[in-house]
Design an enzyme around this catalytic site. Structure first.
Site, PDB file in Angstrom:
ATOM      1  N   GLY A  65      -2.039   4.404  13.864  1.00  0.00           N
ATOM      2  CA  GLY A  65      -2.198   3.588  12.659  1.00  0.00           C
ATOM      3  C   GLY A  65      -1.839   2.133  12.930  1.00  0.00           C
ATOM      4  O   GLY A  65      -2.578   1.213  12.550  1.00  0.00           O
ATOM      5  N   GLY A  66      -0.720   1.910  13.605  1.00  0.00           N
ATOM      6  CA  GLY A  66      -0.269   0.540  13.877  1.00  0.00           C
ATOM      7  C   GLY A  66      -1.275  -0.207  14.738  1.00  0.00           C
ATOM      8  O   GLY A  66      -1.605  -1.371  14.465  1.00  0.00           O
ATOM      9  N   LYS A  89       0.883  -1.172   0.000  1.00  0.00           N
ATOM     10  CA  LYS A  89       0.000   0.000   0.000  1.00  0.00           C
ATOM     11  C   LYS A  89       0.919   1.220   0.000  1.00  0.00           C
ATOM     12  O   LYS A  89       1.708   1.409   0.928  1.00  0.00           O
ATOM     13  CB  LYS A  89      -0.888  -0.066   1.241  1.00  0.00           C
ATOM     14  CG  LYS A  89      -1.311   1.232   1.888  1.00  0.00           C
ATOM     15  CD  LYS A  89      -2.451   1.918   1.186  1.00  0.00           C
ATOM     16  CE  LYS A  89      -3.008   3.055   2.047  1.00  0.00           C
ATOM     17  NZ  LYS A  89      -2.074   4.191   2.172  1.00  0.00           N
ATOM     18  N   GLU A  92       6.066  -1.133  13.391  1.00  0.00           N
ATOM     19  CA  GLU A  92       7.096  -0.360  14.097  1.00  0.00           C
ATOM     20  C   GLU A  92       6.489   1.018  14.300  1.00  0.00           C
ATOM     21  O   GLU A  92       6.100   1.673  13.339  1.00  0.00           O
ATOM     22  CB  GLU A  92       8.354  -0.311  13.240  1.00  0.00           C
ATOM     23  CG  GLU A  92       9.527   0.287  13.968  1.00  0.00           C
ATOM     24  CD  GLU A  92      10.191   1.331  13.125  1.00  0.00           C
ATOM     25  OE1 GLU A  92      10.016   2.518  13.473  1.00  0.00           O
ATOM     26  OE2 GLU A  92      10.862   0.980  12.144  1.00  0.00           O
ATOM     27  N   GLY A  95       4.991   3.426  11.094  1.00  0.00           N
ATOM     28  CA  GLY A  95       4.232   4.673  11.120  1.00  0.00           C
ATOM     29  C   GLY A  95       3.797   5.013  12.525  1.00  0.00           C
ATOM     30  O   GLY A  95       4.508   4.724  13.491  1.00  0.00           O
ATOM     31  N   SER A  96       2.627   5.609  12.626  1.00  0.00           N
ATOM     32  CA  SER A  96       2.169   6.108  13.931  1.00  0.00           C
ATOM     33  C   SER A  96       1.646   4.976  14.804  1.00  0.00           C
ATOM     34  O   SER A  96       1.243   3.912  14.321  1.00  0.00           O
ATOM     35  CB  SER A  96       1.061   7.135  13.723  1.00  0.00           C
ATOM     36  OG  SER A  96      -0.087   6.488  13.221  1.00  0.00           O
ATOM     37  N   ARG A  97       1.595   5.252  16.082  1.00  0.00           N
ATOM     38  CA  ARG A  97       1.029   4.283  17.025  1.00  0.00           C
ATOM     39  C   ARG A  97      -0.462   4.094  16.738  1.00  0.00           C
ATOM     40  O   ARG A  97      -0.964   2.972  16.755  1.00  0.00           O
ATOM     41  CB  ARG A  97       1.231   4.844  18.436  1.00  0.00           C
ATOM     42  CG  ARG A  97       0.768   3.948  19.531  1.00  0.00           C
ATOM     43  CD  ARG A  97       1.464   4.420  20.767  1.00  0.00           C
ATOM     44  NE  ARG A  97       0.934   3.854  21.971  1.00  0.00           N
ATOM     45  CZ  ARG A  97       1.423   4.139  23.164  1.00  0.00           C
ATOM     46  NH1 ARG A  97       2.419   4.977  23.294  1.00  0.00           N
ATOM     47  NH2 ARG A  97       0.932   3.583  24.243  1.00  0.00           N
ATOM     48  N   CYS A 106      12.297   7.487  13.684  1.00  0.00           N
ATOM     49  CA  CYS A 106      11.729   6.869  14.876  1.00  0.00           C
ATOM     50  C   CYS A 106      12.837   6.581  15.889  1.00  0.00           C
ATOM     51  O   CYS A 106      12.550   6.269  17.038  1.00  0.00           O
ATOM     52  CB  CYS A 106      10.979   5.611  14.523  1.00  0.00           C
ATOM     53  SG  CYS A 106      11.980   4.520  13.578  1.00  0.00           S
TER      54      CYS A 106
HETATM   55  N1  LIG Z   1       7.702   5.965  14.679  1.00  0.00           N
HETATM   56  C1  LIG Z   1       7.855   6.046  13.394  1.00  0.00           C
HETATM   57  O1  LIG Z   1       8.664   5.380  12.816  1.00  0.00           O
HETATM   58  C2  LIG Z   1       7.021   6.967  12.620  1.00  0.00           C
HETATM   59  C3  LIG Z   1       6.015   7.658  13.223  1.00  0.00           C
HETATM   60  N2  LIG Z   1       5.213   8.462  12.501  1.00  0.00           N
HETATM   61  C4  LIG Z   1       4.126   9.160  13.199  1.00  0.00           C
HETATM   62  O2  LIG Z   1       2.954   9.093  12.419  1.00  0.00           O
HETATM   63  C5  LIG Z   1       2.393  10.392  12.226  1.00  0.00           C
HETATM   64  C6  LIG Z   1       1.672  10.424  10.899  1.00  0.00           C
HETATM   65  O3  LIG Z   1       2.564  10.003   9.907  1.00  0.00           O
HETATM   66  P1  LIG Z   1       2.215   8.900   8.837  1.00  0.00           P
HETATM   67  O4  LIG Z   1       3.476   8.489   8.213  1.00  0.00           O
HETATM   68  O5  LIG Z   1       1.178   9.362   7.913  1.00  0.00           O
HETATM   69  O6  LIG Z   1       1.740   7.631   9.677  1.00  0.00           O
HETATM   70  P2  LIG Z   1       0.359   6.885   9.764  1.00  0.00           P
HETATM   71  O7  LIG Z   1       0.515   5.843  10.785  1.00  0.00           O
HETATM   72  O8  LIG Z   1      -0.762   7.833   9.953  1.00  0.00           O
HETATM   73  O9  LIG Z   1       0.161   6.207   8.333  1.00  0.00           O
HETATM   74  C7  LIG Z   1       1.012   5.196   7.825  1.00  0.00           C
HETATM   75  C8  LIG Z   1       0.257   4.378   6.791  1.00  0.00           C
HETATM   76  O10 LIG Z   1      -0.753   3.607   7.438  1.00  0.00           O
HETATM   77  C9  LIG Z   1      -2.031   3.918   6.908  1.00  0.00           C
HETATM   78  N3  LIG Z   1      -2.996   3.941   7.998  1.00  0.00           N
HETATM   79  C10 LIG Z   1      -2.993   4.781   9.064  1.00  0.00           C
HETATM   80  N4  LIG Z   1      -4.035   4.504   9.880  1.00  0.00           N
HETATM   81  C11 LIG Z   1      -4.701   3.487   9.304  1.00  0.00           C
HETATM   82  C12 LIG Z   1      -5.876   2.761   9.656  1.00  0.00           C
HETATM   83  N5  LIG Z   1      -6.574   3.044  10.743  1.00  0.00           N
HETATM   84  N6  LIG Z   1      -6.276   1.778   8.824  1.00  0.00           N
HETATM   85  C13 LIG Z   1      -5.603   1.503   7.679  1.00  0.00           C
HETATM   86  N7  LIG Z   1      -4.507   2.154   7.305  1.00  0.00           N
HETATM   87  C14 LIG Z   1      -4.048   3.126   8.092  1.00  0.00           C
HETATM   88  C15 LIG Z   1      -1.857   5.275   6.274  1.00  0.00           C
HETATM   89  O11 LIG Z   1      -2.814   5.471   5.268  1.00  0.00           O
HETATM   90  P3  LIG Z   1      -3.273   6.939   4.832  1.00  0.00           P
HETATM   91  O12 LIG Z   1      -2.115   7.859   5.005  1.00  0.00           O
HETATM   92  O13 LIG Z   1      -3.674   6.768   3.416  1.00  0.00           O
HETATM   93  O14 LIG Z   1      -4.394   7.302   5.740  1.00  0.00           O
HETATM   94  C16 LIG Z   1      -0.459   5.213   5.743  1.00  0.00           C
HETATM   95  O15 LIG Z   1      -0.414   4.524   4.527  1.00  0.00           O
HETATM   96  C17 LIG Z   1       3.584  11.315  12.376  1.00  0.00           C
HETATM   97  O16 LIG Z   1       3.234  12.597  12.750  1.00  0.00           O
HETATM   98  C18 LIG Z   1       4.384  10.612  13.437  1.00  0.00           C
HETATM   99  O17 LIG Z   1       3.898  10.943  14.694  1.00  0.00           O
HETATM  100  C19 LIG Z   1       5.400   8.593  11.153  1.00  0.00           C
HETATM  101  C20 LIG Z   1       6.414   7.935  10.496  1.00  0.00           C
HETATM  102  C21 LIG Z   1       7.313   7.051  11.195  1.00  0.00           C
HETATM  103  O1  LIG Z   2      17.345   5.530  11.943  1.00  0.00           O
HETATM  104  C1  LIG Z   2      17.137   4.864  10.937  1.00  0.00           C
HETATM  105  O2  LIG Z   2      18.000   4.624  10.089  1.00  0.00           O
HETATM  106  C2  LIG Z   2      15.794   4.243  10.706  1.00  0.00           C
HETATM  107  C3  LIG Z   2      14.738   4.941  11.459  1.00  0.00           C
HETATM  108  C4  LIG Z   2      13.408   4.338  11.250  1.00  0.00           C
HETATM  109  O3  LIG Z   2      13.258   3.151  11.178  1.00  0.00           O
HETATM  110  C5  LIG Z   2      12.263   5.218  11.152  1.00  0.00           C
HETATM  111  O4  LIG Z   2      12.416   6.409  11.357  1.00  0.00           O
HETATM  112  O5  LIG Z   2      11.169   4.715  10.827  1.00  0.00           O
END
Ligand SMILES: NC(=O)C1=CN([C@@H]2O[C@H](COP(=O)(O)OP(=O)(O)OC[C@H]3O[C@@H](n4cnc5c(N)ncnc54)[C@H](OP(=O)(O)O)[C@@H]3O)[C@@H](O)[C@H]2O)C=CC1
Ligand SMILES: O=C(O)CCC(=O)C(=O)O
Length: 527
Positions: free
Chosen positions: A245-246, A184, A265, A241-243, A302
């Protein structure tokens, strides 16, 4: 290679029938061409059907053929050339050097998994030969190997548009395990996703593999992702991604009639502990290095050092002064999306207005979509009393917690949620203190490092990019490094199968020339 805005479903490129959306240029907020169209439920269904159809053939490809395929994906990504970097810079706002480095990491990761596949060790072949004479009961012939779990859904991450996206670590490890992938695309970089997706699609064709080995679906909302996780043919999920979303994906996966694992993650604040002797000897140097790590990629890692723990005193003051001085000169940098920028500003504002928190430094102010670095401090008592202070602020913001003594540092660490990394800054005179903290850190984090910062994860065989919840959904594994392949494998035992029916990994003649465990002992091929 033109970007068309289509979904890639098996060998086909097809315009979705869902909502249309455009990529956004991170620096300006302007829309980029072309329009993308979200996949429909029928597209999701077809991608999953093709993946299921491809599964039995793909998982039994020879180790050499599968390794060559991973290498072909790497070559095809390089073959896109500068167009990939240019589009990715526009969509992500990340600079050229970072993205060229990230492309190298992505390609290197695919090649590493090619090596893992060729080696065959991941099959974990075991043979317990029959003991027909054993008393009181004869022992059957038992053999074990790992097989791929099935088609995997991969969610690309916004902050690593190459290394954690369409052909990033989740995809590379799933393909290495023998799992077809339905990816996706992240709506923050759909053009980048399409370019990489087309490279994977071309490699599938070039290697003569079934078309369902890879599909790429577009969406700017959550419906495609939800449908994908709910599809009965999907066997596991990889996500960064986000907590929020995960956790939503974990819930969706657990609510299925047949629940499946989600390897997510998510959030981490990555505590950095500055021990007294190191602080006294080189607190200022550590402060300057910290400012560099905090602001790398506008803090959108992250692994970003979001929490500093130290005993108060002159050493910590020196660290704070040097870090603050360095940060005040750091340019604001474009963030990945307007939404991530907004979330960052809200997180910083919450810290700025918290009465228990002092603002130590801000970086230089920037334009509309640029994140301005921030350093805050608080006391251990305040930190322990307010759980919001331990929440991730995604971006270049960090909080210094002033502690009374080592026992207080330990108490703060005990209260933290699971983390991806923890760093200790230490000199030899700090070893006893470090020894006292290591058991807590081992319980809390996936990777413990010394005299450095967690940003910039090395892709290797001994890497753990994971950690207890909520750093990840499953702290027993990793999303980076060769161990990541085990997320997408499961063991099968074969009891008393004639040699002719056994998979090659387990045949008497050991035609794959694998190291195998015979009666529990490692045996070299040919021994
Ligand atoms: N810890 C980490 O590694 C990271 C943390 N983040 C955090 O996430 C926030 C938002 O960033 P983002 O990268 O958009 O992360 P998200 O977790 O919001 O999204 C990541 C992916 O998951 C999908 N998704 C999210 N929620 C759902 C759901 N309920 N059901 C199905 N699919 C879902 C999104 O789809 P769609 O966007 O199409 O809705 C996107 O493709 C940042 O501000 C930050 O706080 C972001 C990147 C890395
Ligand atoms: O620090 C890195 O190289 C990877 C970090 C990471 O996995 C993330 O930000 O999602």
């Amino acid at each position: 290679m033109p970007i068309t805005g289509e979904n890639l479903i098996g060998a086909a490129a097809r315009r979705g029938g869902g909502e249309t959306f455009r990529a956004v240029e991170a620096a300006t907020g302007n829309s980029l061409e072309p329009a993308f169209a979200a996949a429909t439920p029928a597209d999701v269904d077809q991608a999953c059907a093709l993946a299921a159809e491809a599964f039995d053939t793909y998982r039994e490809t020879s180790l050499e053929d599968r390794a060559r395929f991973l290498e072909a994906v790497a070559e095809a990504i390089l073959g896109i050339g500068d167009e990939l970097i240019v589009r990715c810079m526009a969509e992500s706002g990340l600079p050229r050097a970072r993205l060229e480095g990230e492309r190298g990491r992505t390609v290197g990761q695919l090649k590493m998994f090619a090596g893992v596949v060729r080696d065959g060790g991941f099959l974990e072949a075991r043979v317990d030969p029959a003991q027909p004479e054993r008393k009181p009961l004869p022992r059957p012939d038992l053999r074990l190997r790992q097989i791929a779990v099935g088609p995997v859904a991969v969610f690309g991450a916004s902050n690593f548009p190459l290394a954690f996206s369409v052909a990033g670590g989740d995809t590379a490890s799933a393909l290495a395990a023998g799992c077809p992938v339905v990816a996706k695309a992240h709506p923050a970089h759909p053009g980048t996703s399409e370019l990489v997706g087309r490279a994977v699609q071309a490699a599938v064709k070039q290697c003569g593999l079934p078309e369902g080995v890879f599909s790429l679906l577009m969406d700017a909302g959550i419906s495609v992702g939800q449908a994908l996780v709910a599809d009965p043919r999907i066997a596991a999920v990889g996500f960064t991604g986000s907590r929020r979303g995960g956790v939503a994906l974990m819930q969706a996966a657990a609510a299925r009639p047949v629940p499946i694992p989600v390897y997510a993650e998510m959030s981490s604040i990555n505590p950095v502990v500055l021990l007294p002797a190191a602080l006294e000897a080189r607190g200022r140097d550590i402060g300057r290095a910290f400012a560099g790590s905090l602001t790398l990629g506008s803090g959108q890692f992250c692994t970003n050092p979001g929490l500093i723990l130290a005993v108060e005193g002159a050493g910590l003051d020196g660290f704070v002064e040097a870090a603050s001085a360095a940060l005040t000169e750091i340019q604001a940098a474009t963030m990945l999306t307007p939404g991530i920028h907004k979330a960052y500003c809200a997180g910083v504002a919450a810290l700025e207005t918290n009465p228990a928190v002092t603002t130590l430094a801000r970086g230089l102010a920037g334009g509309t979509h640029q994140g301005q670095a921030a350093l805050f401090s608080t006391t251990a008592d305040a930190f322990l009393a307010d759980h919001t202070l331990a929440e991730e602020v995604f971006g270049a913001a960090s909080l210094v917690v002033r502690c009374r003594d080592l026992a207080t540092i330990k108490a703060v660490l005990e209260r933290l949620e699971g983390q991806l990394t923890a760093a200790l800054h230490l000199d030899e005179a700090d070893h006893d203190a470090a020894r006292a903290l290591l058991p807590v850190l081992e319980r809390r984090v996936g990777r413990i490092l010394v005299n450095g910062f967690g940003t910039g994860v090395e892709v290797g065989h001994a890497m753990v990019h994971g950690g207890p919840y909520p750093a990840t959904s499953d702290g027993r594994t990793t999303s980076v490094g060769s161990l990541a392949i085990h997320r997408f494998l499961r063991p099968v035992s074969y009891q008393d199968l004639p040699d002719a029916l056994l998979p090659a990994a387990l045949k008497d003649a050991n035609p794959l020339k694998l190291w195998r465990r015979q009666d529990g002992k490692a045996v070299a091929p040919g021994a």
